[in-house]
Scaffold this motif. Structure first.
Motif, short mmCIF file in Angstrom:
data_model
loop_
_atom_site.label_atom_id
_atom_site.label_comp_id
_atom_site.label_asym_id
_atom_site.label_seq_id
_atom_site.Cartn_x
_atom_site.Cartn_y
_atom_site.Cartn_z
N GLY A 128 42.40 133.21 136.35
CA GLY A 128 41.80 134.51 136.04
C GLY A 128 40.42 134.41 135.43
N GLU A 129 40.26 133.54 134.45
CA GLU A 129 38.94 133.48 133.81
C GLU A 129 37.89 132.91 134.75
N HIS A 130 38.33 132.08 135.70
CA HIS A 130 37.37 131.53 136.66
C HIS A 130 36.96 132.54 137.72
N LEU A 131 37.72 133.64 137.82
CA LEU A 131 37.33 134.75 138.71
C LEU A 131 36.52 135.79 137.94
N LEU A 132 37.08 136.20 136.80
CA LEU A 132 36.52 137.39 136.13
C LEU A 132 35.17 137.12 135.47
N ARG A 133 35.03 135.98 134.86
CA ARG A 133 33.76 135.75 134.14
C ARG A 133 32.58 135.70 135.11
N PRO A 134 32.67 134.96 136.24
CA PRO A 134 31.57 135.03 137.20
C PRO A 134 31.39 136.42 137.79
N PHE A 135 32.51 137.16 137.93
CA PHE A 135 32.43 138.51 138.51
C PHE A 135 31.59 139.41 137.59
N ALA A 158 41.22 141.82 129.19
CA ALA A 158 41.74 142.17 130.51
C ALA A 158 42.80 141.15 130.90
N SER A 159 43.90 141.63 131.48
CA SER A 159 44.92 140.69 131.97
C SER A 159 44.31 139.72 132.97
N THR A 160 43.37 140.23 133.74
CA THR A 160 42.75 139.37 134.76
C THR A 160 42.26 138.06 134.15
N ASP A 161 41.65 138.16 132.97
CA ASP A 161 41.11 136.95 132.35
C ASP A 161 42.22 135.97 131.97
N TRP A 162 43.43 136.48 131.77
CA TRP A 162 44.54 135.63 131.33
C TRP A 162 45.38 135.12 132.50
N ALA A 163 45.09 135.58 133.70
CA ALA A 163 45.93 135.18 134.84
C ALA A 163 45.87 133.67 135.02
N LEU A 207 32.12 156.48 138.50
CA LEU A 207 32.49 156.00 137.16
C LEU A 207 33.74 155.13 137.32
N VAL A 208 33.65 153.88 136.87
CA VAL A 208 34.81 152.98 136.93
C VAL A 208 35.28 152.75 135.50
N VAL A 209 36.57 152.98 135.26
CA VAL A 209 37.13 152.78 133.92
C VAL A 209 37.97 151.50 133.93
N GLY A 210 37.43 150.45 133.31
CA GLY A 210 38.15 149.17 133.27
C GLY A 210 37.37 148.08 133.97
N SER A 211 37.43 146.88 133.41
CA SER A 211 36.61 145.78 133.96
C SER A 211 37.44 144.54 134.25
N GLY A 212 38.67 144.73 134.75
CA GLY A 212 39.42 143.60 135.29
C GLY A 212 39.04 143.42 136.76
N ILE A 213 39.86 142.67 137.48
CA ILE A 213 39.48 142.39 138.88
C ILE A 213 39.40 143.68 139.71
N ARG A 260 57.66 142.63 142.11
CA ARG A 260 56.43 142.02 142.64
C ARG A 260 56.61 140.54 142.94
N LEU A 261 56.08 140.13 144.07
CA LEU A 261 56.02 138.71 144.41
C LEU A 261 54.89 138.07 143.59
N ALA A 262 55.16 136.86 143.08
CA ALA A 262 54.18 136.17 142.23
C ALA A 262 52.80 136.08 142.89
N SER A 263 51.77 136.20 142.06
CA SER A 263 50.36 135.99 142.47
C SER A 263 49.85 136.97 143.51
N THR A 264 50.48 138.15 143.59
CA THR A 264 49.96 139.16 144.52
C THR A 264 49.19 140.27 143.80
N SER A 265 49.18 140.25 142.46
CA SER A 265 48.52 141.41 141.83
C SER A 265 47.02 141.23 141.72
N LEU A 266 46.54 140.01 141.55
CA LEU A 266 45.08 139.82 141.60
C LEU A 266 44.58 140.23 142.99
#
Ligand SMILES: Cc1cc2nc3c(=O)[nH]c(=O)nc-3n(C[C@H](O)[C@H](O)[C@H](O)COP(=O)(O)OP(=O)(O)OC[C@H]3O[C@@H](n4cnc5c(N)ncnc54)[C@H](O)[C@@H]3O)c2cc1C
Length: 508
Positions: A131-138, A44-49, A10-16, A373-379
């Motif tokens: 973000g949206e170019h990663l998450l939507r195809p994912f 999802a924050s992922t979509d806004w990255a 069971l996965v809770v959440g649909s970001g990256i 956190r260093l920029a762009s490492t959380s995705l």
């Protein structure tokens, strides 16, 4: 109650992070259920990255050094190695080969960008809306893939536990709660922006996974390290209460990477006075400098005249235009809550301290970020740990133990209850557990938040509405942040302590 839902994982959440865990588990042959509060394309924050996803390029040592330096040497070196070593394979396997993401190119190769704290250009991006170019195809790929079911607009309310083991989660899809039993549960619920008055995160970032895990007894760590982004749009709309949906938007670090300057209310460029790397100094340094200059001179703007802003950042130029901001005069900016470096404590496979419970992405504390956190490492962290945890989560028996009993939703809920408590919680967090903190303020904030949590608990015990659970989760999360901050007497990274009398008292 209908027949219980079951899944191997069971996965809770649909970001990256959740998508990566689901993909990896399905590749191992597991039957995967993804439940998510989000409804596409938002939530999802992922979509806004924006800026992009860093990857290891050339000398891996330099990436490791940059991450450690940004964290003021508080990051866990072993965790950083896991990230740096696994980055190229994860990016090329999942993002390029599987999803077909077309990162921006320059000449024959990728157009790697550079952001604050990076010693070289290593960030893959698609315009400034990566973000949206990663998450939507994912999500589209997972929709089509055998072995994965995605249920949107479905919140996990609580974990189902028995003798220290996690057997799944209770969902809000039925009035009394719907149990979803699983061999393993992966929390991938993202950030905590909704605990602050101003945040870059989507409004649903209420710390749900964190609170559910902590209430079930899982270890959490580094909760005081809340990162404030230095350059969120600070226009008229952004002053209202609430999170990213209120008109606040992030002006990516990549804009400073391309040469934009910060200027105070007197028109002076001030960052060279604060740090030798000026606008490209670590995020916490820039955020505090922007905050100080705003207090002293009334405003700070990002001067984008040194670059071809509309040409290089068309999506950001459009966001400015939508809000009536003439960016040729500079974009008004202010720091605002952006990212939680700490979270549910996990190992290098995303395992928490509870059996069969995993956590990945922003809700997890892997050790990669330490105090900053260093920029762009959380995705990248979500991708790498998501894949590793998804793989490790497979192979457990599904046990249908007794789920917690919930009462039906109460149709007569006082609508303003959640709003009022949230307003109080956000005010305390913003004023006392924000970018500048004092030991006294943190102690008082903890006391106020403890009382508030008590009031909320009494309510939630008798209701099952999603907004009340979100409020409960935010109050648990806020208290964890305030307590951790009060207990840490060392100013480091995002946790910055000022002398005790520097802020106004909290009035409850
Ligand atoms: C505006 C912005 C710009 C950013 N830019 C960058 C960048 O350029 N590069 C970078 O590396 N990072 C960036 N970040 C940070 C990065 O986007 C996030 O840290 C990362 O996407 C988090 O991924 P995640 O999968 O952990 O969480 P998210 O992408 O936030 O996904 C969380 C998911 O959990 C769901 N959820 C939450 N609670 C529940 C519940 N109770 N039940 C069911 N579902 C639930 C949500 O609906 C959502 O689907 C940015 C963040 C923001 C906000």
């Amino acid at each position: 109650m209908t027949d219980p839902t079951t899944a191997d994982v069971l996965v809770v959440g649909s970001g990256i992070a959740g998508c990566s865990a689901a993909l990896a588990a399905a590749r191992e042959g597991a039957d995967v259920l993804v439940v998510t509060k989000a409804e596409r394309p938002d939530g999802a924050s992922t979509d806004w990255a924006q800026g992009g996803i860093a990857t290891t390029r050339g000398d891996p040592e330099s990436f490791t050094e940059d991450i450690l330096a940004a964290s003021a040497d508080t990051a866990d070196a072993d965790a950083v190695d896991v990230l740096v070593e696994n980055a190229p394979a994860a990016v090329s396997d999942v993002l390029v080969d599987t999803l077909g993401v077309e990162f921006d190119t320059s000449g024959a190769g990728y157009d790697f960008a550079r952001e604050a704290g990076h010693s070289t250009s290593r960030i893959l991006h698609v315009d400034a809306s990566t973000g949206e170019h990663l998450l939507r195809p994912f999500l589209h790929y997972l929709d089509e893939r055998d072995g994965i079911r995605i249920r949107e607009d479905t919140a996990a309310l609580d974990l189902i536990t028995h003798e220290g083991r996690v057997h799944g989660a209770l969902l809000d899809s039925e009035p009394g709660g719907e149990p979803a039993f699983a061999g393993a549960t992966v929390l991938a619920t993202g950030g905590i922006g909704a605990c602050y008055r101003r945040s870059t995160n989507p409004p649903g970032a209420t710390g749900d996974g964190l609170a559910m895990a902590a209430l079930a007894g899982a270890d959490v760590a580094d909760m005081e390290y809340v990162q404030f982004h230095p350059t969120a749009y600070a226009g008229r709309e952004a002053q209202s209460e609430g999170t990213g949906s209120d008109g606040t938007f992030l002006v990516s670090e990549a804009v400073r990477g391309e040469g934009a300057h910060l200027r105070n209310g007197d028109g002076e460029r001030f960052m060279p006075d604060y740090h030798e790397d000026a606008e490209l100094a670590p995020r916490d340094v820039v955020a505090r400098a922007v905050d100080a200059e705003r207090t002293e001179t009334g405003e700070v703007v990002l001067d984008v005249s040194p670059l071809d802003f509309a040409g290089e950042f068309p999506d950001l130029a459009e966001k400015c235009e939508e809000r009536g901001v003439d960016w040729t005069d500079g974009i008004p900016v202010a720091p605002c809550e952006h990212f939680l470096c700490g979270g549910i404590d996990v190992d290098d496979r995303g395992r928490t301290s509870l059996d069969r419970l995993f956590a990945v992405g922003e809700c997890a504390r892997t050790g990669v970020h330490g105090a900053n956190r260093l920029a762009s490492t959380s995705l990248l962290e979500g991708l790498v740990w998501g894949l590793r945890a998804g793989e490790a989560a497979v192979g457990n028996e599904i046990i249908e133990s007794e789920p917690p009993e919930l009462l039906d939703s109460d149709p007569d809920l006082p609508e303003r209850f959640a709003d009022e408590k949230f307003t109080r919680l956000r005010r305390v967090m913003e004023e006392q557990v924000g970018i500048r903190r004092t030991p006294d303020g943190l102690r008082r904030a903890s006391a106020v938040l403890r009382r508030l949590k008590g009031e909320v608990d009494a309510y939630v015990r008798t209701r099952t509405a999603r907004d009340l659970y979100e409020l409960r989760n935010a109050s648990v999360t806020a208290l964890l942040v305030a307590r951790a901050a009060a207990e840490n007497e060392e100013s480091v990274g995002c946790h910055y302590l000022e002398p005790p009398d520097a802020t106004a008292p909290v009035d409850d």
